[in-house]
Design a protein around this motif. Sequence first.
Motif, PDB file in Angstrom:
ATOM      1  N   ARG A   1     -23.700  23.823  37.260  1.00 56.77           N
ATOM      2  CA  ARG A   1     -23.317  22.661  38.077  1.00 56.77           C
ATOM      3  C   ARG A   1     -22.263  23.072  39.093  1.00 56.77           C
ATOM      4  NH1 ARG A   1     -22.979  16.656  37.224  1.00 56.77           N
ATOM      5  NH2 ARG A   1     -22.101  16.003  39.213  1.00 56.77           N
ATOM      6  N   PHE A   2     -21.273  23.859  38.658  1.00 52.94           N
ATOM      7  CA  PHE A   2     -20.235  24.351  39.574  1.00 52.94           C
ATOM      8  C   PHE A   2     -20.833  25.290  40.613  1.00 52.94           C
ATOM      9  CE2 PHE A   2     -17.146  27.682  40.654  1.00 52.94           C
ATOM     10  CZ  PHE A   2     -16.189  26.909  41.291  1.00 52.94           C
ATOM     11  N   ILE A   3     -21.685  26.209  40.163  1.00 54.04           N
ATOM     12  CA  ILE A   3     -22.275  27.192  41.073  1.00 54.04           C
ATOM     13  C   ILE A   3     -23.170  26.522  42.110  1.00 54.04           C
ATOM     14  CG2 ILE A   3     -23.929  29.116  41.181  1.00 54.04           C
ATOM     15  CD1 ILE A   3     -22.697  30.098  38.511  1.00 54.04           C
ATOM     16  N   LEU A   4     -23.964  25.547  41.689  1.00 56.21           N
ATOM     17  CA  LEU A   4     -24.863  24.871  42.629  1.00 56.21           C
ATOM     18  C   LEU A   4     -24.087  24.157  43.726  1.00 56.21           C
ATOM     19  CD1 LEU A   4     -27.632  23.458  40.273  1.00 56.21           C
ATOM     20  CD2 LEU A   4     -27.672  25.519  41.668  1.00 56.21           C
ATOM     21  N   GLN A   5     -22.949  23.580  43.370  1.00 55.30           N
ATOM     22  CA  GLN A   5     -22.131  22.957  44.412  1.00 55.30           C
ATOM     23  C   GLN A   5     -21.453  24.024  45.257  1.00 55.30           C
ATOM     24  OE1 GLN A   5     -19.042  20.270  43.160  1.00 55.30           O
ATOM     25  NE2 GLN A   5     -18.999  19.274  45.141  1.00 55.30           N
ATOM     26  N   LEU A   6     -21.042  25.111  44.643  1.00 54.14           N
ATOM     27  CA  LEU A   6     -20.377  26.199  45.365  1.00 54.14           C
ATOM     28  C   LEU A   6     -21.282  26.792  46.439  1.00 54.14           C
ATOM     29  CD1 LEU A   6     -17.836  28.099  45.424  1.00 54.14           C
ATOM     30  CD2 LEU A   6     -19.103  29.584  43.868  1.00 54.14           C
ATOM     31  N   VAL A   7     -22.566  26.994  46.109  1.00 53.78           N
ATOM     32  CA  VAL A   7     -23.501  27.616  47.057  1.00 53.78           C
ATOM     33  C   VAL A   7     -24.219  26.579  47.924  1.00 53.78           C
ATOM     34  CG1 VAL A   7     -23.850  29.628  45.575  1.00 53.78           C
ATOM     35  CG2 VAL A   7     -25.456  27.706  45.439  1.00 53.78           C
ATOM     36  N   ARG A   8     -23.872  25.305  47.733  1.00 58.23           N
ATOM     37  CA  ARG A   8     -24.493  24.206  48.502  1.00 58.23           C
ATOM     38  C   ARG A   8     -26.002  24.164  48.299  1.00 58.23           C
ATOM     39  NH1 ARG A   8     -19.686  23.078  48.517  1.00 58.23           N
ATOM     40  NH2 ARG A   8     -18.346  23.061  50.330  1.00 58.23           N
ATOM     41  N   ALA A   9     -26.414  24.250  47.040  1.00 57.18           N
ATOM     42  CA  ALA A   9     -27.842  24.204  46.706  1.00 57.18           C
ATOM     43  C   ALA A   9     -28.379  22.795  46.919  1.00 57.18           C
ATOM     44  CB  ALA A   9     -28.053  24.642  45.260  1.00 57.18           C
ATOM     45  N   ASP A  10     -29.691  22.684  46.992  1.00 55.70           N
ATOM     46  CA  ASP A  10     -30.368  21.417  47.226  1.00 55.70           C
ATOM     47  C   ASP A  10     -30.144  20.470  46.048  1.00 55.70           C
ATOM     48  OD1 ASP A  10     -32.034  19.360  47.965  1.00 55.70           O
ATOM     49  OD2 ASP A  10     -33.888  20.450  47.540  1.00 55.70           O
ATOM     50  N   PHE A  11     -29.455  19.367  46.324  1.00 49.64           N
ATOM     51  CA  PHE A  11     -29.132  18.391  45.277  1.00 49.64           C
ATOM     52  C   PHE A  11     -30.385  17.668  44.790  1.00 49.64           C
ATOM     53  CE2 PHE A  11     -27.919  14.026  44.095  1.00 49.64           C
ATOM     54  CZ  PHE A  11     -27.043  14.299  43.069  1.00 49.64           C
TER      55      PHE A  11
ATOM     56  N   ASN B   1     -33.380  18.929  44.349  1.00 53.01           N
ATOM     57  CA  ASN B   1     -34.257  19.787  43.562  1.00 53.01           C
ATOM     58  C   ASN B   1     -34.318  19.225  42.131  1.00 53.01           C
ATOM     59  OD1 ASN B   1     -34.967  22.039  41.733  1.00 53.01           O
ATOM     60  ND2 ASN B   1     -34.890  23.274  43.580  1.00 53.01           N
ATOM     61  N   PRO B   2     -35.513  19.151  41.515  1.00 56.81           N
ATOM     62  CA  PRO B   2     -35.604  18.599  40.154  1.00 56.81           C
ATOM     63  C   PRO B   2     -34.715  19.305  39.137  1.00 56.81           C
ATOM     64  CG  PRO B   2     -37.796  18.905  41.081  1.00 56.81           C
ATOM     65  CD  PRO B   2     -36.824  19.492  42.059  1.00 56.81           C
ATOM     66  N   LEU B   3     -34.553  20.618  39.270  1.00 53.53           N
ATOM     67  CA  LEU B   3     -33.672  21.340  38.344  1.00 53.53           C
ATOM     68  C   LEU B   3     -32.207  20.973  38.568  1.00 53.53           C
ATOM     69  CD1 LEU B   3     -35.403  24.824  38.343  1.00 53.53           C
ATOM     70  CD2 LEU B   3     -35.427  23.121  36.538  1.00 53.53           C
ATOM     71  N   SER B   4     -31.830  20.786  39.825  1.00 50.11           N
ATOM     72  CA  SER B   4     -30.468  20.329  40.130  1.00 50.11           C
ATOM     73  C   SER B   4     -30.233  18.952  39.521  1.00 50.11           C
ATOM     74  CB  SER B   4     -30.238  20.258  41.635  1.00 50.11           C
ATOM     75  OG  SER B   4     -30.350  21.516  42.228  1.00 50.11           O
ATOM     76  N   GLN B   5     -31.227  18.090  39.630  1.00 46.40           N
ATOM     77  CA  GLN B   5     -31.107  16.747  39.070  1.00 46.40           C
ATOM     78  C   GLN B   5     -30.963  16.790  37.549  1.00 46.40           C
ATOM     79  OE1 GLN B   5     -30.975  13.581  40.607  1.00 46.40           O
ATOM     80  NE2 GLN B   5     -30.474  14.941  42.307  1.00 46.40           N
ATOM     81  N   PHE B   6     -31.692  17.698  36.896  1.00 42.65           N
ATOM     82  CA  PHE B   6     -31.551  17.865  35.441  1.00 42.65           C
ATOM     83  C   PHE B   6     -30.134  18.296  35.088  1.00 42.65           C
ATOM     84  CE2 PHE B   6     -31.303  21.075  32.072  1.00 42.65           C
ATOM     85  CZ  PHE B   6     -31.544  20.257  30.972  1.00 42.65           C
ATOM     86  N   ILE B   7     -29.604  19.265  35.829  1.00 41.84           N
ATOM     87  CA  ILE B   7     -28.256  19.773  35.562  1.00 41.84           C
ATOM     88  C   ILE B   7     -27.228  18.664  35.763  1.00 41.84           C
ATOM     89  CG2 ILE B   7     -26.487  21.359  36.449  1.00 41.84           C
ATOM     90  CD1 ILE B   7     -28.832  23.374  36.880  1.00 41.84           C
ATOM     91  N   VAL B   8     -27.397  17.859  36.820  1.00 43.81           N
ATOM     92  CA  VAL B   8     -26.476  16.754  37.079  1.00 43.81           C
ATOM     93  C   VAL B   8     -26.512  15.750  35.928  1.00 43.81           C
ATOM     94  CG1 VAL B   8     -26.092  14.743  38.568  1.00 43.81           C
ATOM     95  CG2 VAL B   8     -26.469  16.990  39.587  1.00 43.81           C
ATOM     96  N   ARG B   9     -27.725  15.378  35.486  1.00 42.95           N
ATOM     97  CA  ARG B   9     -27.843  14.404  34.397  1.00 42.95           C
ATOM     98  C   ARG B   9     -27.284  14.938  33.080  1.00 42.95           C
ATOM     99  NH1 ARG B   9     -33.204  13.844  36.140  1.00 42.95           N
ATOM    100  NH2 ARG B   9     -33.352  12.307  37.777  1.00 42.95           N
ATOM    101  N   ALA B  10     -27.498  16.231  32.817  1.00 46.44           N
ATOM    102  CA  ALA B  10     -27.033  16.823  31.556  1.00 46.44           C
ATOM    103  C   ALA B  10     -25.517  16.931  31.495  1.00 46.44           C
ATOM    104  CB  ALA B  10     -27.665  18.202  31.365  1.00 46.44           C
ATOM    105  N   THR B  11     -24.868  17.067  32.640  1.00 50.87           N
ATOM    106  CA  THR B  11     -23.412  17.253  32.645  1.00 50.87           C
ATOM    107  C   THR B  11     -22.642  15.966  32.918  1.00 50.87           C
ATOM    108  OG1 THR B  11     -23.543  17.909  34.975  1.00 50.87           O
ATOM    109  CG2 THR B  11     -23.548  19.677  33.341  1.00 50.87           C
ATOM    110  N   LYS B  12     -23.330  14.949  33.378  1.00 47.96           N
ATOM    111  CA  LYS B  12     -22.668  13.700  33.787  1.00 47.96           C
ATOM    112  C   LYS B  12     -21.823  13.053  32.682  1.00 47.96           C
ATOM    113  CE  LYS B  12     -24.381  10.695  36.961  1.00 47.96           C
ATOM    114  NZ  LYS B  12     -25.338   9.721  37.499  1.00 47.96           N
ATOM    115  N   PRO B  13     -22.308  12.945  31.417  1.00 50.02           N
ATOM    116  CA  PRO B  13     -21.510  12.243  30.398  1.00 50.02           C
ATOM    117  C   PRO B  13     -20.118  12.832  30.174  1.00 50.02           C
ATOM    118  CG  PRO B  13     -23.738  12.601  29.603  1.00 50.02           C
ATOM    119  CD  PRO B  13     -23.617  13.348  30.891  1.00 50.02           C
TER     120      PRO B  13
END
Length: 197
Positions: A26-36, A38-50
Amino acid sequence: MTGLSTAAIYVIQTLGSLYLLIVLLRFILQLVRADFYNPLSQFIVRATKPLLNPLRKVIPGFAGLDVASLVLAILIQLLLMIVTLILMGYGVGGYLLQLLVWALIAVTSLFIKVFFFAMIISVILSWVAPNSYNPGAQLVNQICEPLLAPFRKLLPNLGGLDISPIFAFIALRLIDMLVIGNLAVMTGMPKILSPFM
């Protein structure tokens, strides 16, 4: 240490390390400005949100970086180390500062390994599925690009042959060996405390 506590350590480290990897991604994806989107990005966001949302109320971002996710990764690593030591029969009362240093070293090591293995995947994909539109392939390329771009600027154009990953591999491996490895040895960090070392 009994077989049951060895099994418990294995299960806790495996599951905890998997979640730690997701938080660090989650930190790395924001650091490299990855596509928010992307389905995998969305999974990572949902898994870390709580866990991340309450922490963000206390720890704000800094210079466009998601500091809360980095702090969460360090806290998860610290918790994994504490639980491992307790299951091994050791007390952790007077060693919290040392454990925090070890957690920082372990998270930094994992950070480098994410880029290292992302580049391996990227190189393999460039051979077997160049220009793939698979969400996983796109995410891997987005992770690698900021690391490879400085090497591409320095290296001459070889007519379609990109050798920048070779130099990036060397740089990452040297940092891992000379900096992270030496820090782990100097602080006396036991290997069992971090499966990523």
